[in-house]
Structure formats: structure tokens, C-alpha cells
Design a protein around this motif. Structure first.
Motif, mmCIF file in Angstrom:
data_model
loop_
_atom_site.group_PDB
_atom_site.id
_atom_site.type_symbol
_atom_site.label_atom_id
_atom_site.label_comp_id
_atom_site.label_asym_id
_atom_site.label_seq_id
_atom_site.Cartn_x
_atom_site.Cartn_y
_atom_site.Cartn_z
ATOM 1 N N VAL A 44 -11.074 -7.087 -8.341
ATOM 2 C CA VAL A 44 -11.925 -6.642 -8.783
ATOM 3 C C VAL A 44 -13.390 -6.428 -8.056
ATOM 4 O O VAL A 44 -14.059 -5.592 -7.828
ATOM 5 N N ALA A 45 -13.589 -7.789 -7.525
ATOM 6 C CA ALA A 45 -14.803 -7.900 -6.317
ATOM 7 C C ALA A 45 -14.548 -7.006 -5.408
ATOM 8 O O ALA A 45 -15.555 -6.454 -4.978
ATOM 9 N N GLU A 46 -13.404 -6.893 -4.634
ATOM 10 C CA GLU A 46 -13.033 -5.942 -3.775
ATOM 11 C C GLU A 46 -13.414 -4.618 -4.193
ATOM 12 O O GLU A 46 -13.923 -3.943 -3.337
ATOM 13 N N VAL A 47 -12.960 -4.083 -5.152
ATOM 14 C CA VAL A 47 -12.962 -2.726 -5.745
ATOM 15 C C VAL A 47 -14.595 -2.367 -5.871
ATOM 16 O O VAL A 47 -15.144 -1.621 -5.530
ATOM 17 N N ARG A 48 -15.384 -3.473 -6.209
ATOM 18 C CA ARG A 48 -16.757 -3.342 -6.561
ATOM 19 C C ARG A 48 -17.369 -3.187 -5.179
ATOM 20 O O ARG A 48 -18.295 -2.374 -5.020
ATOM 21 N N ARG A 49 -17.022 -4.092 -4.351
ATOM 22 C CA ARG A 49 -17.681 -3.825 -3.017
ATOM 23 C C ARG A 49 -17.524 -2.534 -2.224
ATOM 24 O O ARG A 49 -18.440 -1.889 -1.888
ATOM 25 N N GLN A 50 -16.304 -1.749 -2.668
ATOM 26 C CA GLN A 50 -15.771 -0.644 -2.172
ATOM 27 C C GLN A 50 -16.603 0.494 -2.991
ATOM 28 O O GLN A 50 -17.110 1.414 -2.349
ATOM 29 N N ILE A 51 -16.904 0.298 -3.978
ATOM 30 C CA ILE A 51 -17.610 1.382 -4.847
ATOM 31 C C ILE A 51 -18.959 1.360 -4.234
ATOM 32 O O ILE A 51 -19.766 2.332 -4.346
ATOM 33 N N ASN A 52 -19.544 0.079 -4.192
ATOM 34 C CA ASN A 52 -20.878 0.072 -3.869
ATOM 35 C C ASN A 52 -21.579 0.519 -2.516
ATOM 36 O O ASN A 52 -22.555 0.402 -2.141
ATOM 37 N N ASN A 53 -20.609 0.542 -1.471
ATOM 38 C CA ASN A 53 -20.723 0.772 -0.236
ATOM 39 C C ASN A 53 -20.512 2.338 0.058
ATOM 40 O O ASN A 53 -20.024 3.106 -0.482
#
Length: 53
Positions: A44-53
Motif C-alpha cells: 500500500v505504501a508503495e502504491v501511494r508513493r507511485q500515485i503521488n509521484n
């Protein structure tokens, strides 16, 4: 196997009680659940990072 809630801990995390014929099996299952939960949170943290970049 039975499952029940026990008194909550100070940090407001619920406490759980598992009983079964072999406590080692219960502990192994709980560890597997904890490992899966940590992996889910990591993903989930990885997906959030990808969405925010």
C-alpha cells in the motif's frame, strides 16, 4: 480452536486470545497473518508513493 477478545492494551490495540489443541500451530498461524499484514502495508505504501509521484 477458539478466538476471543481480551482486555485492550494501553496503546488501544485490541488483544486477542486463541486457544487450540496445539499452541505452536496457533503461534505459527498468527505469525503468518502478521507477515501478510506487513506485506500488505508495504505494498500500500508503495502504491501511494507511485500515485503521488
Amino acid at each position: 480452536m477458539s478466538f476471543s477478545f481480551t482486555d485492550p492494551k494501553r496503546n488501544n490495540e485490541p488483544s486477542f486470545s486463541f486457544t487450540g489443541p496445539n499452541p505452536a500451530d496457533v503461534e505459527k498461524q498468527l505469525q503468518a497473518i502478521a507477515d501478510m499484514a506487513h506485506e500488505i502495508l508495504r505494498l500500500v505504501a508503495e502504491v501511494r508513493r507511485q500515485i503521488n509521484n
